[in-house]
Design an enzyme around this catalytic site. Structure first.
Site, PDB file in Angstrom:
ATOM      1  N   ASP A  13      18.320  -3.968   2.384  1.00 18.42           N
ATOM      2  CA  ASP A  13      19.632  -3.913   2.319  1.00 18.42           C
ATOM      3  C   ASP A  13      20.501  -4.291   3.525  1.00 18.42           C
ATOM      4  OD1 ASP A  13      22.539  -2.925   1.066  1.00 18.42           O
ATOM      5  OD2 ASP A  13      22.007  -0.576   2.860  1.00 18.42           O
ATOM      6  N   SER A  14      21.681  -4.479   3.917  1.00 16.14           N
ATOM      7  CA  SER A  14      21.875  -5.332   5.136  1.00 16.14           C
ATOM      8  C   SER A  14      21.230  -3.662   6.426  1.00 16.14           C
ATOM      9  CB  SER A  14      23.594  -5.183   4.501  1.00 16.14           C
ATOM     10  OG  SER A  14      24.271  -3.808   4.176  1.00 16.14           O
ATOM     11  N   TYR A  45      26.950  -6.343   5.211  1.00 19.33           N
ATOM     12  CA  TYR A  45      27.264  -7.517   5.018  1.00 19.33           C
ATOM     13  C   TYR A  45      28.643  -7.749   4.686  1.00 19.33           C
ATOM     14  CZ  TYR A  45      22.287  -8.833   5.200  1.00 19.33           C
ATOM     15  OH  TYR A  45      20.944  -9.721   5.821  1.00 19.33           O
ATOM     16  N   CYS A  76      21.123  -3.317  -2.566  1.00 20.45           N
ATOM     17  CA  CYS A  76      22.859  -4.007  -2.024  1.00 20.45           C
ATOM     18  C   CYS A  76      23.648  -4.574  -3.088  1.00 20.45           C
ATOM     19  CB  CYS A  76      22.643  -4.566  -1.143  1.00 20.45           C
ATOM     20  SG  CYS A  76      23.629  -5.222   0.545  1.00 20.45           S
ATOM     21  N   ASN A  77      24.895  -4.511  -2.712  1.00 17.88           N
ATOM     22  CA  ASN A  77      25.969  -4.880  -4.292  1.00 17.88           C
ATOM     23  C   ASN A  77      26.015  -6.149  -3.751  1.00 17.88           C
ATOM     24  OD1 ASN A  77      26.087  -3.215  -6.868  1.00 17.88           O
ATOM     25  ND2 ASN A  77      26.027  -1.568  -4.796  1.00 17.88           N
ATOM     26  N   THR A  78      26.212  -5.835  -2.024  1.00 15.92           N
ATOM     27  CA  THR A  78      27.035  -7.215  -2.406  1.00 15.92           C
ATOM     28  C   THR A  78      26.728  -8.253  -2.042  1.00 15.92           C
ATOM     29  OG1 THR A  78      28.062  -5.722  -0.265  1.00 15.92           O
ATOM     30  CG2 THR A  78      28.217  -8.038  -0.038  1.00 15.92           C
ATOM     31  N   GLU A 161      26.399   2.836   8.656  1.00 17.28           N
ATOM     32  CA  GLU A 161      25.521   2.370   9.872  1.00 17.28           C
ATOM     33  C   GLU A 161      25.526   2.587  11.283  1.00 17.28           C
ATOM     34  OE1 GLU A 161      23.075   0.033   9.307  1.00 17.28           O
ATOM     35  OE2 GLU A 161      23.839   0.020   7.429  1.00 17.28           O
ATOM     36  N   CYS A 195      28.278   0.874  -3.731  1.00 18.52           N
ATOM     37  CA  CYS A 195      27.691  -0.308  -2.714  1.00 18.52           C
ATOM     38  C   CYS A 195      27.237   1.022  -2.157  1.00 18.52           C
ATOM     39  CB  CYS A 195      28.918   0.186  -1.639  1.00 18.52           C
ATOM     40  SG  CYS A 195      28.267   0.173  -0.004  1.00 18.52           S
ATOM     41  N   THR A 196      26.189   1.091  -1.683  1.00 15.25           N
ATOM     42  CA  THR A 196      24.802   1.349  -2.237  1.00 15.25           C
ATOM     43  C   THR A 196      24.782   2.485  -0.686  1.00 15.25           C
ATOM     44  OG1 THR A 196      23.568  -0.227  -1.018  1.00 15.25           O
ATOM     45  CG2 THR A 196      22.871   0.576  -3.240  1.00 15.25           C
ATOM     46  N   HIS A 197      26.091   1.842  -0.266  1.00 17.93           N
ATOM     47  CA  HIS A 197      25.818   2.965   1.298  1.00 17.93           C
ATOM     48  C   HIS A 197      26.655   4.318   1.078  1.00 17.93           C
ATOM     49  CE1 HIS A 197      24.723  -0.684   3.349  1.00 17.93           C
ATOM     50  NE2 HIS A 197      24.844   0.119   4.799  1.00 17.93           N
TER      51      HIS A 197
HETATM   52  N1  DGL Z   1      24.899  -1.096   0.783  1.00 15.86           N
HETATM   53  C1  DGL Z   1      25.453  -2.309   0.515  1.00 15.86           C
HETATM   54  C2  DGL Z   1      25.810  -2.989  -0.619  1.00 15.86           C
HETATM   55  O1  DGL Z   1      25.459  -1.882  -1.423  1.00 15.86           O
HETATM   56  C3  DGL Z   1      25.742  -3.394   1.342  1.00 15.86           C
HETATM   57  C4  DGL Z   1      27.315  -3.070   2.329  1.00 15.86           C
HETATM   58  C5  DGL Z   1      27.586  -3.641   3.190  1.00 15.86           C
HETATM   59  O2  DGL Z   1      26.262  -4.023   4.325  1.00 15.86           O
HETATM   60  O3  DGL Z   1      28.418  -4.091   3.776  1.00 15.86           O
HETATM   61  O4  DGL Z   1      26.914  -3.414  -1.136  1.00 15.86           O
END
Ligand code: DGL
Length: 279
Positions: A13-14, A45, A76-78, A161, A195-197
């Site tokens: 992941d980012s 990201y 990570c979705n992005t 983050e 988004c996994t965050h």
């Molecule tokens: N957790 C990531 C996602 O699922 C990335 C979030 C990011 O880096 O902006 O999109």
């Protein structure tokens, strides 16, 4: 795949978000070894250009493949939205290593129809994920009768983050984004945290989502899908080492990583700082 050695499953992941995927994957499949890779020094990201997201994702995935991971999951979705297909077609296949990098979007869209009675789904994600329209395109392939509305939440991954999980400032943005999403169609009865965050902000989301609206998180979905994938691909499953270990790699300092990760990883962690070669 005869040149592929045995090794751990890599989860990328980012930053910290992929830990929400790792946690559910390890809960379901504790027997395997895992390497978690957070590109925390360059996270988030979500607001970055397509070129940057591809370059950073490529470097990180290549690191995990070189490390010896037979299988890498973009938690990570992005990265899944903007870089996965390109990576699979342009990079990985050219190395003769097909099907070794998987994402989080396809497993999610395969089951999302089961969460909505009204057939109206809301998507909350990074600017990059929303602008890519990957969810709209993929959901329409699997469940064409489902209407989709999306809302970008550019402030949320940076807040996670920076360890800002539970406070008034974060609540303000969660309320704002949920309100903007629901204003698009009040019949939305399933909201995908794409988004996994965002599962780290689940208690804030719960405050602002109407009763009866499902909040869908991806960890359990990706874990089920991985289990199924490994059953269907015994040649890959045989290449996974099984001692139940998990190591963590970060492009930030191990101290910074530990500070963020402790919130939701309930064990002592071995964290290593790594430098990525510039491409
Ligand atoms: N957790 C990531 C996602 O699922 C990335 C979030 C990011 O880096 O902006 O999109």
């Amino acid at each position: 795949m005869s040149d592929v050695k045995c090794g751990p499953i890599g989860i990328f992941d980012s930053g910290f978000g992929g830990l929400t995927i790792l946690q559910d994957v390890r809960r379901l499949l504790p027997q395997y070894d895992y390497i978690y890779f957070g590109d925390n020094a360059r996270a988030p990201y979500g607001n970055r250009s397509l070129e940057m997201i591809r370059r950073f994702t490529h470097q990180s995935v290549q690191y995990l493949l070189d490390y010896g991971c037979p299988l890498v999951i973009l938690g990570c979705n992005t990265a899944s939205a903007k870089a996965l297909r390109w990576l699979q077609q342009q990079v990985i296949n050219k190395q003769g290593l097909s099907e070794r990098v998987l994402g989080v979007i396809v497993p999610t869209v395969q089951v999302i129809g089961g969460y909505t009675r009204n057939r109206v789904v809301g998507i909350l994600g990074t600017q990059g994920t929303v602008d890519s329209h990957t969810y709209d395109a993929e959901i329409h392939k699997y469940v064409p009768d489902v209407a989709i509305y999306s809302q970008a939440c550019p402030m949320l991954a940076p807040l996670v983050e920076n360890h800002e999980l539970d406070n008034e400032g974060t609540d303000y943005f969660v309320r704002k984004y949920v309100g903007q999403l629901l204003a698009q169609d009040p019949r939305i009865d399933a909201i995908l945290l794409a988004c996994t965050h965002y599962p780290l902000l689940l208690s804030s989301f719960r405050k602002y989502v109407p009763a009866g609206t499902q909040l869908v998180t991806q960890g359990p979905i990706v874990a089920d899908s991985l289990k199924d994938y490994l059953q269907r691909h015994p040649e890959m499953e045989r290449r996974l080492t099984r001692e139940g270990t998990c190591h963590y790699l970060t492009t930030e300092s191990p101290e910074n990583f530990l500070r963020g990760a402790r919130v939701f990883v309930d064990e002592s962690l071995t964290v290593e700082h790594i430098e990525l070669a510039q491409k």
